[in-house]
Design a protein around this motif. Sequence first.
Motif, PDB file in Angstrom:
ATOM      1  N   PRO A 158       0.927  -1.256  -0.077  1.00 42.74           N
ATOM      2  CA  PRO A 158      -0.075   0.127  -0.089  1.00 42.74           C
ATOM      3  C   PRO A 158       1.005   1.237   0.099  1.00 42.74           C
ATOM      4  O   PRO A 158       1.956   1.336   0.609  1.00 42.74           O
ATOM      5  N   SER A 159       0.759   2.383  -0.810  1.00 42.28           N
ATOM      6  CA  SER A 159       1.228   3.573  -0.644  1.00 42.28           C
ATOM      7  C   SER A 159       0.903   4.414   0.447  1.00 42.28           C
ATOM      8  O   SER A 159       1.855   5.099   1.015  1.00 42.28           O
ATOM      9  N   VAL A 160      -0.232   4.371   1.071  1.00 37.21           N
ATOM     10  CA  VAL A 160      -0.909   5.129   2.325  1.00 37.21           C
ATOM     11  C   VAL A 160      -1.706   4.131   3.166  1.00 37.21           C
ATOM     12  O   VAL A 160      -2.327   3.273   2.716  1.00 37.21           O
ATOM     13  N   ASN A 161      -1.590   4.442   4.364  1.00 36.56           N
ATOM     14  CA  ASN A 161      -2.541   3.904   5.364  1.00 36.56           C
ATOM     15  C   ASN A 161      -3.032   5.027   6.333  1.00 36.56           C
ATOM     16  O   ASN A 161      -2.473   5.594   6.964  1.00 36.56           O
ATOM     17  N   GLN A 162      -4.356   5.338   5.886  1.00 35.52           N
ATOM     18  CA  GLN A 162      -5.103   6.469   6.328  1.00 35.52           C
ATOM     19  C   GLN A 162      -5.643   5.959   7.681  1.00 35.52           C
ATOM     20  O   GLN A 162      -6.729   5.188   7.879  1.00 35.52           O
ATOM     21  N   ILE A 163      -5.289   6.623   8.924  1.00 39.91           N
ATOM     22  CA  ILE A 163      -5.610   6.179  10.118  1.00 39.91           C
ATOM     23  C   ILE A 163      -6.089   7.438  10.904  1.00 39.91           C
ATOM     24  O   ILE A 163      -5.547   8.436  10.827  1.00 39.91           O
ATOM     25  N   GLU A 164      -6.743   7.274  11.962  1.00 38.04           N
ATOM     26  CA  GLU A 164      -7.226   8.168  13.010  1.00 38.04           C
ATOM     27  C   GLU A 164      -5.919   8.635  13.733  1.00 38.04           C
ATOM     28  O   GLU A 164      -5.332   7.582  14.248  1.00 38.04           O
ATOM     29  N   LEU A 165      -5.571   9.689  13.887  1.00 38.31           N
ATOM     30  CA  LEU A 165      -4.046  10.045  14.477  1.00 38.31           C
ATOM     31  C   LEU A 165      -4.196  11.560  14.878  1.00 38.31           C
ATOM     32  O   LEU A 165      -4.349  12.584  14.044  1.00 38.31           O
ATOM     33  N   HIS A 166      -3.998  11.948  16.117  1.00 36.16           N
ATOM     34  CA  HIS A 166      -4.099  13.246  16.661  1.00 36.16           C
ATOM     35  C   HIS A 166      -3.207  13.092  18.041  1.00 36.16           C
ATOM     36  O   HIS A 166      -2.840  12.064  18.448  1.00 36.16           O
ATOM     37  N   PRO A 167      -2.932  14.471  18.621  1.00 36.60           N
ATOM     38  CA  PRO A 167      -2.382  14.203  19.912  1.00 36.60           C
ATOM     39  C   PRO A 167      -2.836  13.338  21.005  1.00 36.60           C
ATOM     40  O   PRO A 167      -2.143  12.908  21.832  1.00 36.60           O
ATOM     41  N   ALA A 168      -4.144  13.129  21.185  1.00 31.16           N
ATOM     42  CA  ALA A 168      -4.889  12.220  21.808  1.00 31.16           C
ATOM     43  C   ALA A 168      -4.817  10.870  21.599  1.00 31.16           C
ATOM     44  O   ALA A 168      -5.189  10.114  22.228  1.00 31.16           O
ATOM     45  N   PRO A 190      -7.601  14.591  12.275  1.00 36.19           N
ATOM     46  CA  PRO A 190      -6.119  15.180  12.631  1.00 36.19           C
ATOM     47  C   PRO A 190      -6.232  16.275  13.872  1.00 36.19           C
ATOM     48  O   PRO A 190      -5.591  16.498  14.598  1.00 36.19           O
ATOM     49  N   LEU A 191      -7.546  16.915  14.165  1.00 35.70           N
ATOM     50  CA  LEU A 191      -7.876  17.760  15.179  1.00 35.70           C
ATOM     51  C   LEU A 191      -8.704  17.179  16.155  1.00 35.70           C
ATOM     52  O   LEU A 191      -8.973  17.845  17.016  1.00 35.70           O
ATOM     53  N   ALA A 192      -9.010  15.910  16.231  1.00 32.58           N
ATOM     54  CA  ALA A 192      -9.774  15.101  17.081  1.00 32.58           C
ATOM     55  C   ALA A 192     -11.005  15.848  17.392  1.00 32.58           C
ATOM     56  O   ALA A 192     -11.570  15.822  18.202  1.00 32.58           O
ATOM     57  N   GLN A 193     -11.666  16.390  16.308  1.00 30.49           N
ATOM     58  CA  GLN A 193     -12.736  17.072  16.521  1.00 30.49           C
ATOM     59  C   GLN A 193     -12.768  18.180  17.392  1.00 30.49           C
ATOM     60  O   GLN A 193     -13.819  18.367  17.945  1.00 30.49           O
ATOM     61  N   GLY A 194     -11.433  18.735  17.579  1.00 28.48           N
ATOM     62  CA  GLY A 194     -11.347  20.000  18.638  1.00 28.48           C
ATOM     63  C   GLY A 194     -11.157  19.667  19.947  1.00 28.48           C
ATOM     64  O   GLY A 194     -10.946  20.342  20.748  1.00 28.48           O
ATOM     65  N   ALA A 195     -11.003  18.203  20.198  1.00 32.12           N
ATOM     66  CA  ALA A 195     -10.972  17.738  21.531  1.00 32.12           C
ATOM     67  C   ALA A 195      -9.655  17.881  22.153  1.00 32.12           C
ATOM     68  O   ALA A 195      -9.246  18.056  23.431  1.00 32.12           O
ATOM     69  N   VAL A 196      -8.618  18.335  21.292  1.00 29.24           N
ATOM     70  CA  VAL A 196      -7.181  18.431  21.817  1.00 29.24           C
ATOM     71  C   VAL A 196      -6.799  19.955  21.634  1.00 29.24           C
ATOM     72  O   VAL A 196      -5.497  20.418  22.135  1.00 29.24           O
ATOM     73  N   LEU A 197      -7.623  21.036  21.202  1.00 26.36           N
ATOM     74  CA  LEU A 197      -7.349  22.330  20.976  1.00 26.36           C
ATOM     75  C   LEU A 197      -7.313  23.052  22.378  1.00 26.36           C
ATOM     76  O   LEU A 197      -6.586  24.208  22.162  1.00 26.36           O
ATOM     77  N   GLY A 198      -7.573  22.668  23.436  1.00 33.21           N
ATOM     78  CA  GLY A 198      -7.319  23.362  24.797  1.00 33.21           C
ATOM     79  C   GLY A 198      -6.400  22.767  25.524  1.00 33.21           C
ATOM     80  O   GLY A 198      -6.245  23.485  26.698  1.00 33.21           O
ATOM     81  N   ALA A 214      -5.698  25.194  16.381  1.00 31.11           N
ATOM     82  CA  ALA A 214      -5.799  24.104  15.480  1.00 31.11           C
ATOM     83  C   ALA A 214      -4.658  24.076  14.220  1.00 31.11           C
ATOM     84  O   ALA A 214      -4.404  23.344  13.894  1.00 31.11           O
ATOM     85  N   GLN A 215      -4.141  25.485  13.964  1.00 25.82           N
ATOM     86  CA  GLN A 215      -2.854  25.493  12.991  1.00 25.82           C
ATOM     87  C   GLN A 215      -1.499  24.944  13.580  1.00 25.82           C
ATOM     88  O   GLN A 215      -1.116  24.279  13.059  1.00 25.82           O
ATOM     89  N   VAL A 216      -1.638  24.898  15.067  1.00 24.50           N
ATOM     90  CA  VAL A 216      -0.470  24.177  15.702  1.00 24.50           C
ATOM     91  C   VAL A 216      -0.768  22.753  15.595  1.00 24.50           C
ATOM     92  O   VAL A 216       0.323  22.151  15.359  1.00 24.50           O
ATOM     93  N   VAL A 217      -1.910  22.108  15.749  1.00 18.29           N
ATOM     94  CA  VAL A 217      -1.899  20.670  15.707  1.00 18.29           C
ATOM     95  C   VAL A 217      -1.421  20.297  14.259  1.00 18.29           C
ATOM     96  O   VAL A 217      -0.904  19.308  13.934  1.00 18.29           O
ATOM     97  N   LEU A 218      -2.228  21.027  13.368  1.00 15.69           N
ATOM     98  CA  LEU A 218      -1.693  20.902  11.887  1.00 15.69           C
ATOM     99  C   LEU A 218      -0.342  20.668  11.717  1.00 15.69           C
ATOM    100  O   LEU A 218       0.315  19.940  11.024  1.00 15.69           O
TER     101      LEU A 218
END
Length: 275
Positions: A158-168, A190-198, A214-218
């Motif tokens: 596979p060229s890509v594996n797309q997975i859920e991934l964010h700081p949490a 990638p932003l955990a639907q906003g859960a990591v932004l605080g 959000a820009q920091v997490v991206l």
Amino acid sequence: MTAIPAVTLNDGVTIPQLGFGVFQVPGAETQAAVSTALEAGYRSIDTASAYGNEDGVGRAIAASGLLRDDLFVTTKLWISDFGRTPTRDALRRSLDALGLDQVDLYLIHWPAPATDAYLQTWETLQELRAEKLTRSIGVSNFLPEHLDRVAALGGAAPSVNQIELHPALQNRETVAANTAHGIVTEAWSPLAQGAVLGAGPVVAAAREHGVTPAQVVLRWHLQQGRVVIPKSVTPARIAANLDVFGFDLTPTELAAIDALEDDGRTGPHPASFNG
């Protein structure tokens, strides 16, 4: 217009490192959201048959006036279409909905490991690539053991594996397996639907650089070489999510965000499923 870096996949195809996702975007809102993204400068769009909005993506592409070669379009095969003939039929339906002759990346959306059907399906994806119905092929939500079984087939990786991934939820074992197999990691939610932004380190870095959390997490994702596909239907956020190439996080800031999953300071992350 923002210049988006490209990542070269193991088959030589290049993908924009930052794209626009339409997971959970209602069908009626998809065309407008994708049109806004294309106008803002996104050139990679990620959808899936299971999202029910491929036709909206297709309408936005047709209305954009952009050259096909300037766009990177990803869609995904759902588990109900596993198997040689169903897979072929499913890609044809996706192409019809998108109004395209070829997608740039076609992914198996989920391994459904209760059976081995994903293995035969992977072999079919290789045939579809050879027939130029897709330029590149990959997987989504595959764990290391699924990647190992695909590798054991002896064909293309596979060229890509797309997975859920964010700081949490950093999925370190799967990321390591991707790297070992030469597979690019692409982060959905990638932003955990906003859960990591605080989270403290995210907020501190945002203040230091004069940007949004959000820009920091991206930026955290991008500096670690991942492909990311943030989603929004709000024009201001769509534009802001693309404006992440004018600053760099320091090694200390990156490490502090890396540590969030371990120390639990992010709070709960959403129980979401990509598709």
